[in-house]
Write a protein that holds these residues in place. Structure first.
Motif, PDB file in Angstrom:
ATOM      1  N   TYR A 114      35.473  29.586  22.728  1.00 41.85           N
ATOM      2  CA  TYR A 114      34.957  30.940  22.952  1.00 41.85           C
ATOM      3  C   TYR A 114      35.826  31.689  23.958  1.00 41.85           C
ATOM      4  O   TYR A 114      36.105  31.178  25.034  1.00 41.85           O
TER       5      TYR A 114
ATOM      6  N   PRO B 274      35.404  35.035  25.903  1.00 43.27           N
ATOM      7  CA  PRO B 274      34.339  36.017  26.087  1.00 43.27           C
ATOM      8  C   PRO B 274      34.849  37.431  26.298  1.00 43.27           C
ATOM      9  O   PRO B 274      36.030  37.642  26.599  1.00 43.27           O
TER      10      PRO B 274
ATOM     11  N   GLN C 170      36.524  36.732  31.654  1.00 43.48           N
ATOM     12  CA  GLN C 170      35.808  35.748  32.469  1.00 43.48           C
ATOM     13  C   GLN C 170      36.603  34.493  32.789  1.00 43.48           C
ATOM     14  O   GLN C 170      36.126  33.377  32.643  1.00 43.48           O
TER      15      GLN C 170
ATOM     16  N   PHE D  75      38.409  32.025  35.580  1.00 43.04           N
ATOM     17  CA  PHE D  75      37.945  31.628  36.906  1.00 43.04           C
ATOM     18  C   PHE D  75      38.937  32.176  37.935  1.00 43.04           C
ATOM     19  O   PHE D  75      40.017  31.622  38.125  1.00 43.04           O
ATOM     20  N   GLY D  76      38.537  33.275  38.593  1.00 42.44           N
ATOM     21  CA  GLY D  76      39.472  34.050  39.388  1.00 42.44           C
ATOM     22  C   GLY D  76      40.111  33.324  40.561  1.00 42.44           C
ATOM     23  O   GLY D  76      41.270  33.576  40.877  1.00 42.44           O
ATOM     24  N   THR D  77      39.368  32.416  41.202  1.00 45.06           N
ATOM     25  CA  THR D  77      39.926  31.777  42.400  1.00 45.06           C
ATOM     26  C   THR D  77      40.724  30.521  42.054  1.00 45.06           C
ATOM     27  O   THR D  77      41.303  29.895  42.930  1.00 45.06           O
ATOM     28  N   MET D  78      40.759  30.163  40.779  1.00 43.76           N
ATOM     29  CA  MET D  78      41.510  28.966  40.392  1.00 43.76           C
ATOM     30  C   MET D  78      42.863  29.370  39.816  1.00 43.76           C
ATOM     31  O   MET D  78      43.025  30.464  39.297  1.00 43.76           O
TER      32      MET D  78
ATOM     33  N   GLU E 260      44.903  25.430  36.450  1.00 43.57           N
ATOM     34  CA  GLU E 260      43.548  24.879  36.550  1.00 43.57           C
ATOM     35  C   GLU E 260      42.598  25.527  35.542  1.00 43.57           C
ATOM     36  O   GLU E 260      41.739  24.866  34.965  1.00 43.57           O
TER      37      GLU E 260
ATOM     38  N   ARG F  77      46.843  32.484  41.209  1.00 45.53           N
ATOM     39  CA  ARG F  77      45.409  32.512  40.949  1.00 45.53           C
ATOM     40  C   ARG F  77      45.128  33.405  39.747  1.00 45.53           C
ATOM     41  O   ARG F  77      45.694  34.491  39.631  1.00 45.53           O
TER      42      ARG F  77
ATOM     43  N   GLY G 188      42.721  35.282  39.107  1.00 48.13           N
ATOM     44  CA  GLY G 188      42.212  36.592  39.457  1.00 48.13           C
ATOM     45  C   GLY G 188      43.292  37.595  39.811  1.00 48.13           C
ATOM     46  O   GLY G 188      43.045  38.795  39.843  1.00 48.13           O
ATOM     47  N   ASN G 189      44.509  37.102  40.073  1.00 44.03           N
ATOM     48  CA  ASN G 189      45.583  38.020  40.443  1.00 44.03           C
ATOM     49  C   ASN G 189      46.468  38.412  39.272  1.00 44.03           C
ATOM     50  O   ASN G 189      47.464  39.109  39.453  1.00 44.03           O
ATOM     51  N   LEU G 190      46.126  37.961  38.051  1.00 43.38           N
ATOM     52  CA  LEU G 190      46.922  38.357  36.884  1.00 43.38           C
ATOM     53  C   LEU G 190      46.474  39.733  36.392  1.00 43.38           C
ATOM     54  O   LEU G 190      45.385  40.198  36.704  1.00 43.38           O
ATOM     55  N   SER G 191      47.319  40.361  35.587  1.00 46.32           N
ATOM     56  CA  SER G 191      46.929  41.638  34.974  1.00 46.32           C
ATOM     57  C   SER G 191      45.947  41.368  33.838  1.00 46.32           C
ATOM     58  O   SER G 191      45.767  40.222  33.410  1.00 46.32           O
ATOM     59  N   GLY G 192      45.325  42.428  33.342  1.00 47.07           N
ATOM     60  CA  GLY G 192      44.318  42.272  32.288  1.00 47.07           C
ATOM     61  C   GLY G 192      44.861  41.552  31.059  1.00 47.07           C
ATOM     62  O   GLY G 192      44.230  40.641  30.531  1.00 47.07           O
TER      63      GLY G 192
ATOM     64  N   ARG H 143      42.836  28.911  27.554  1.00 54.18           N
ATOM     65  CA  ARG H 143      41.761  28.021  27.993  1.00 54.18           C
ATOM     66  C   ARG H 143      40.937  27.554  26.792  1.00 54.18           C
ATOM     67  O   ARG H 143      40.564  26.378  26.692  1.00 54.18           O
TER      68      ARG H 143
ATOM     69  N   LEU I 184      37.712  20.034  39.769  1.00 52.81           N
ATOM     70  CA  LEU I 184      38.062  21.141  38.872  1.00 52.81           C
ATOM     71  C   LEU I 184      36.796  21.696  38.223  1.00 52.81           C
ATOM     72  O   LEU I 184      36.577  22.911  38.173  1.00 52.81           O
TER      73      LEU I 184
ATOM     74  N   VAL J 212      40.483  38.128  45.444  1.00 46.89           N
ATOM     75  CA  VAL J 212      41.209  38.261  44.182  1.00 46.89           C
ATOM     76  C   VAL J 212      40.684  39.479  43.437  1.00 46.89           C
ATOM     77  O   VAL J 212      39.633  40.012  43.774  1.00 46.89           O
ATOM     78  N   ARG J 213      41.447  39.906  42.409  1.00 47.89           N
ATOM     79  CA  ARG J 213      40.974  41.011  41.569  1.00 47.89           C
ATOM     80  C   ARG J 213      39.720  40.593  40.832  1.00 47.89           C
ATOM     81  O   ARG J 213      39.560  39.452  40.478  1.00 47.89           O
TER      82      ARG J 213
END
Lengths: 229, 308
Positions: free
Chosen positions: A80, A82, A86, A88-91, A95, A127, A129-133, A143, B185, B306-307
């Protein structure tokens, strides 16, 4: 490969998916289109098990998975991606992909994933969460692919992504299908993307599938009417 | 408050109180580690965490007795066995509690507060019935007794040094588990987004059970350490649970580093102020500092940016 039979789903007392029936063959890309609020995301969520179905069956390779929890469905071959990605922004990127690997018991990320998405190899220590959309979308697909699925479900993969990357995503999806003979179900509102990627188009209105057409010889104007607000 | 002390004396007082604070810090860190991973992952506030610690303390007490009675020649090494026993006992009871109680309440997070509080009362009474209401102390082996004379006025206790080394090791192991293992993890994925972790193929319920068991097991080890600085009684855990919550909230529930830093701040200010003021004034001052800092940073000390 994927057989959905009489599937209904509800939020509390309000039923939003009514007796949906469709099948997807191996190596087929099916696009589900429709306006906002017509039940596309609900369909996706009930296929992966985030929303338990009220009635009906979801069969993967002939076995009903509709009573299983999400992770058990992933083990049976569903994956899936989504809406809103979604990740995992801090990983880290690596990971994030490894979370998909858990269900397979493997420890190494398959080489093909980095062939499909070379940018993820380059950014594997950043991380998520730091990638672009667009990069996050690729990460979310990677994933899902890490769990070695037979059926890939994508919920509005083009949302909030620039047009040039939308083309890339369509290309990658076809590439995945050609490589693995996977079946792919994708919900969309962007007609150009749908026409670019799909073999078959299903139109949803008010929680029902109201129209079905093969990509060849599709009446674009008719589909566009279903999408017009 | 510094009246009547010479400058040298004040220096020594600070050094020794800081050291005493470090032992308190060790117990806080061990308690808070368990509480933080359980709260961070499952949103369950485990009110019985103090009792899991005391269970570990009683296990240490039992082990020391068994060694004294049956193997006095091996008494010097009993503490290592006791730690293991404490970890296994608290961890096993934690797993059972998750299975019998917590599992059924995931959809009602506030009710877990009530349920674990009830559990803490049950455990206290069980301790009272089994071990008696009187405080028990643990006999330390000879090598842990005494203190090192650093200067004329400063001495540090050997058992304190031992507890701190132990804490550092356990923290390192937990950090390794969280950031290098498959379990870690999965824990981090569940903390970040439970629904999505499930849809990515992670058995979130199984991870919850493991995390709860591990958190309680670490509390058991904290109990072993606790026997060196306080005497064990059925209700001794109560005194620590509030402070530990404070540590977790102040540090930011999802950050290991934050938990450690906040345990350090709280234990040090508590210990140093206690010498110069009364115990309650020290508590008031500590709480005021924490409240002030939390008003400035409601999300806790350390939170990754983070964003969205």
């Amino acid at each position: 490969m994927l057989d959905v039979h009489n599937l209904s789903a509800a939020y509390g007392q309000s039923e939003v998916l009514h007796n949906v029936d469709f099948s997807v063959a191996p190596g087929e890309i099916v696009a589900v289109v429709g306006r906002n609020g017509m039940g596309k995301s609900t369909l996706m969520k009930s296929l992966i098990g985030i929303i338990p179905p009220r009635s009906g069956e979801v069969k993967v390779d002939g076995t009903d998975v509709s009573t299983l929890a999400s992770h058990a469905r992933v083990a049976r071959g569903l994956a899936y991606v989504p809406q809103g990605r979604q990740i995992f922004g801090t990983m880290t990127v690596r990971e994030n992909i490894e979370t998909g690997l858990v269900v397979t018991g493997k420890t190494l990320i398959p080489h093909e994933i980095f062939v499909l998405f070379p940018i993820l190899k380059e950014f594997e220590k950043r991380r998520g969460g730091n990638l672009s959309g667009g990069q996050q979308q690729q990460l979310a697909i990677a994933r899902a692919l890490a769990s070695d699925p037979k059926i890939l479900l994508l919920d509005e993969p083009t949302e909030g992504i620039q047009p040039s990357i939308i083309k890339d995503i369509a290309r990658v999806l076809r590439q995945i299908r050609d490589m693995t003979n996977m079946c792919i179900v994708v919900c969309e509102q962007v007609l150009s993307f749908v026409l670019d990627v799909a073999d078959r188009i299903l139109v949803m209105e008010n929680g029902r599938i109201v129209h079905s057409a093969m990509r060849e010889g599709v009446d674009e104007a008719a589909i566009a009417r279903f999408l017009a607000v | 408050m510094f009246m009547g002390y010479s400058l040298g004396e004040i220096g020594s007082i600070f050094a020794m109180q800081a050291f005493a604070g470090l032992i308190l810090f060790s117990v806080f860190v061990l308690m808070a580690l368990g509480l933080a991973i359980i709260f961070g992952q499952m949103g369950v506030i485990n009110m019985a965490h103090g009792e899991f610690m005391i269970l570990g303390a009683y296990m240490t007490f039992l082990t020391s007795h068994l060694f004294q009675t049956y193997a006095p020649q091996a008494f010097a090494g009993y503490f290592f066995v006791a730690m293991l026993v404490a970890f296994v006992a608290s961890g096993a009871i934690g797993l059972a509690v998750e299975w019998l109680l917590i599992k059924r309440l995931y959809k009602r997070p506030l009710d877990t507060l009530l349920a674990t509080w009830g559990l803490s009362l049950i455990m206290q009474q069980a301790f009272r019935s089994i071990f008696g209401a009187r405080e028990v102390g643990v006999q330390l082996p000879d090598w842990m007794m005494g203190s090192l004379q650093v200067t004329d006025t400063i001495e540090v206790q050997i058992n304190g040094l031992f507890v701190m080394t132990l804490t550092l090791m356990i923290t390192a192991v937990v950090a390794l588990l969280l950031f290098r293992s498959r379990w870690g993890l999965q824990v981090r994925a569940v903390v970040a987004n439970r629904v999505m972790a499930d849809a990515a193929g992670i058995d979130t319920r199984r991870i919850d059970r493991l995390t709860f068991g591990l958190g309680c097991g670490i509390a058991g080890i904290a109990g072993s350490a606790f026997t060196m600085i306080g005497s064990t009684s059925p209700t001794a855990g109560q005194a620590y649970i509030v402070d530990t919550f404070l540590v977790v909230v102040f540090g930011g529930a999802q950050s290991l580093l934050g938990t450690i830093a906040s345990a350090f701040t709280i234990s040090q200010s508590q210990s140093t102020l206690e010498f110069f003021l009364t115990g309650s004034m020290a508590k008031v001052t500590t709480l005021l500092i924490v409240i002030g800092l939390l008003m400035l940073r409601p999300q806790g000390l350390f939170v990754l940016k983070v964003r969205k």
